[in-house]
Design a protein around this motif. Structure first.
Motif, short mmCIF file in Angstrom:
data_model
loop_
_atom_site.label_atom_id
_atom_site.label_comp_id
_atom_site.label_asym_id
_atom_site.label_seq_id
_atom_site.Cartn_x
_atom_site.Cartn_y
_atom_site.Cartn_z
N GLU A 3 41.29 39.19 54.21
CA GLU A 3 40.91 38.16 53.13
C GLU A 3 40.56 38.70 51.64
O GLU A 3 40.93 38.40 50.98
N LEU A 4 39.36 39.50 51.97
CA LEU A 4 38.78 40.18 50.92
C LEU A 4 39.59 41.19 50.07
O LEU A 4 39.45 41.13 48.95
N VAL A 5 40.37 41.98 51.01
CA VAL A 5 41.29 42.93 50.27
C VAL A 5 42.34 42.28 49.45
O VAL A 5 42.57 42.35 48.49
N SER A 6 42.79 41.17 50.29
CA SER A 6 43.92 40.02 49.42
C SER A 6 43.36 39.83 48.19
O SER A 6 43.99 39.74 47.03
N ILE A 7 42.13 39.26 48.18
CA ILE A 7 41.54 38.98 46.73
C ILE A 7 41.42 39.99 45.82
O ILE A 7 41.89 39.89 44.70
N VAL A 8 41.04 41.08 46.19
CA VAL A 8 40.77 42.32 45.22
C VAL A 8 42.18 42.90 44.76
O VAL A 8 42.36 42.95 43.64
N VAL A 9 43.12 42.68 45.68
CA VAL A 9 44.64 43.13 45.05
C VAL A 9 45.06 42.04 44.14
O VAL A 9 45.54 42.35 43.14
N ALA A 10 45.12 40.65 44.42
CA ALA A 10 45.60 39.64 43.60
C ALA A 10 44.69 39.82 42.25
O ALA A 10 45.36 39.57 41.24
N CYS A 11 43.43 39.93 42.17
CA CYS A 11 42.75 40.46 40.85
C CYS A 11 43.15 41.56 40.27
O CYS A 11 43.09 41.64 39.05
N ALA A 12 43.55 42.81 40.96
CA ALA A 12 44.11 43.89 40.33
C ALA A 12 45.17 43.72 39.63
O ALA A 12 45.32 44.03 38.69
N LEU A 13 46.30 42.86 40.25
CA LEU A 13 47.18 42.40 39.67
C LEU A 13 47.09 41.60 38.42
O LEU A 13 47.78 41.86 37.34
N LEU A 14 46.18 40.57 38.43
CA LEU A 14 45.92 39.73 37.31
C LEU A 14 45.24 40.75 36.16
O LEU A 14 45.69 40.60 34.82
N GLY A 15 44.37 41.65 36.52
CA GLY A 15 43.97 42.70 35.60
C GLY A 15 44.95 43.63 34.99
O GLY A 15 44.51 43.94 33.60
N SER A 16 46.02 43.63 35.44
CA SER A 16 46.72 44.69 34.79
C SER A 16 47.41 43.98 33.67
O SER A 16 47.63 44.59 32.53
N GLY A 17 47.80 42.61 33.83
CA GLY A 17 48.23 41.86 32.56
C GLY A 17 47.30 41.51 31.70
O GLY A 17 47.46 41.41 30.61
N VAL A 18 46.20 41.20 32.02
CA VAL A 18 44.91 41.01 31.28
C VAL A 18 44.65 42.05 30.20
O VAL A 18 44.32 41.83 29.16
N GLY A 19 44.49 43.35 30.84
CA GLY A 19 44.20 44.47 29.94
C GLY A 19 45.15 44.48 28.80
O GLY A 19 44.83 45.08 27.80
N PHE A 20 46.40 44.43 29.14
CA PHE A 20 47.30 44.60 28.21
C PHE A 20 47.38 43.63 26.89
O PHE A 20 47.29 43.66 25.95
N LEU A 21 47.10 42.40 27.40
CA LEU A 21 46.87 41.24 26.55
C LEU A 21 45.66 41.41 25.57
O LEU A 21 45.43 41.08 24.36
N ALA A 22 44.60 41.91 26.19
CA ALA A 22 43.33 41.99 25.63
C ALA A 22 43.56 43.23 24.52
O ALA A 22 42.88 42.93 23.22
N GLY A 23 43.92 44.13 24.89
CA GLY A 23 44.33 45.31 23.83
C GLY A 23 45.39 44.71 22.79
O GLY A 23 45.17 44.96 21.25
N LEU A 24 46.23 44.08 23.05
CA LEU A 24 47.37 43.54 22.31
C LEU A 24 46.68 42.51 21.04
O LEU A 24 46.91 42.25 19.94
N LEU A 25 45.85 41.36 21.59
CA LEU A 25 45.49 40.44 20.97
C LEU A 25 44.07 40.29 20.56
O LEU A 25 43.50 39.47 20.14
N GLY A 26 43.30 41.30 21.12
CA GLY A 26 41.78 41.28 21.08
C GLY A 26 41.25 40.30 21.59
O GLY A 26 39.98 39.72 21.16
N ILE A 27 41.47 39.51 22.62
CA ILE A 27 41.18 38.31 23.22
C ILE A 27 40.17 38.35 24.37
O ILE A 27 39.52 37.72 24.90
N GLY A 28 39.96 39.93 24.96
CA GLY A 28 39.19 40.20 26.06
C GLY A 28 39.68 39.59 27.53
O GLY A 28 39.60 40.36 28.42
N GLY A 29 40.76 38.87 27.48
CA GLY A 29 41.53 38.33 28.68
C GLY A 29 40.93 37.25 29.13
O GLY A 29 41.34 36.55 30.43
N GLY A 30 39.92 36.93 28.81
CA GLY A 30 39.21 35.72 29.71
C GLY A 30 40.18 34.21 29.54
O GLY A 30 39.97 33.48 30.52
N LEU A 31 40.93 34.24 28.38
CA LEU A 31 41.74 32.86 28.63
C LEU A 31 42.75 32.88 29.52
O LEU A 31 43.27 31.88 30.03
N VAL A 32 43.12 34.08 30.17
CA VAL A 32 44.21 34.15 31.12
C VAL A 32 43.28 34.30 32.62
O VAL A 32 43.65 33.52 33.47
#
Length: 269
Positions: A3-32
């Protein structure tokens, strides 16, 4: 453990999209991060429901410390951080974020949800219909002390809803006739300060509620944090480079639509 591994993997997928949006929009990613991480925490029943949003916000801020650093470095290399005014803006957001980190933990969970949703909807409307700031605008940059007061308020709101500050700072800075790309670069740098001081507040207040033995540093959930930052650090520079290929109007539309979707998601779940 699975279960812990699943959470980390899910958050890693989330992080990949968040990072791109953070760089593109300067938002830090917290809105996502905040609404999606809330769903992840609820699905795996990591902690009591009434603490889910606070943990999502605190973890979001902690991850933004890394995401914004990566994004800010890329924007600095591209000459998009206005260092003549950035120190005054950063000092204001630091104080606001620190105070907010202590205050948010005292508010009921539903109020925090509504503050998040209403704030981002208003921000989105401003970005969509507020028009473009340009050099002919009559709104000039105020004196640096007053600018620090304005940014203290934006930093406090940003930390309260778990964002890096771009969603609030970018409209404010463009209102004062600062170029859109430089406003985004400045917001990325300020995201580091908001994340650092906001996280300190959430870690301090959360230590009486959640235990390090269960994976929490105050209200920050460490497994989720690791998952998010292990990918977002690398995708943020890609988003920062994309700002040189997208017109300002397109950036604003992406920004606005993102805010509306995230606000709706926060209220529905």
């Amino acid at each position: 453990m699975s279960e812990l591994v699943s959470i980390v993997v899910a958050c890693a997928l989330l992080g990949s999209g968040v990072g791109f949006l953070a760089g593109l929009l300067g938002i830090g990613g917290g809105l996502v991060i905040v609404p999606i991480l809330s769903c992840i925490l609820l699905y795996w029943q990591v902690l009591p429901t009434e603490q889910v949003v606070l943990v999502a916000i605190a973890t979001s801020l902690a991850s933004i410390l890394f995401t914004s650093t990566s994004s800010a470095i890329a924007h600095h290399k591209n000459g998009n951080v206005p260092w003549d005014i950035a120190p005054w803006i950063m000092s204001g957001v630091a104080l606001g974020a620190l105070l907010s980190g202590f205050m948010a933990a005292l508010l009921p969970e539903q109020i925090v949800r509504w503050v998040f949703a209403v704030s981002v909807v208003l921000i989105g409307l401003k970005m969509l219909f507020g028009g473009n700031a340009d050099s002919s605008s009559s709104h000039r940059i105020p004196n640096k002390w007053l600018l620090s007061v304005y940014t203290m308020l934006t930093g406090g709101l940003s930390a309260m809803i778990g964002i890096g500050g771009g969603a609030v700072l970018v409209p404010l800075l463009t209102f004062f006739s600062i170029d859109m790309k430089k406003a985004i670069g400045c917001a990325s740098a300020c995201g580091i300060v908001i994340a650092l001081f906001g996280s300190l507040g959430y870690i301090s207040t959360g230590s009486t509620y959640l235990s390090l033995n269960d994976g929490f540093a105050g209200f920050v959930y460490i497994p989720a944090l690791i998952g998010i930052i292990c990918t977002s650090w690398f995708t943020a520079p890609l988003g920062a480079r994309a700002t040189h290929y997208l017109p300002v109007k397109t950036i604003k539309k992406i920004f606005s639509l993102l805010l509306f979707v995230m606000a709706a998601n926060m209220l529905i779940n």
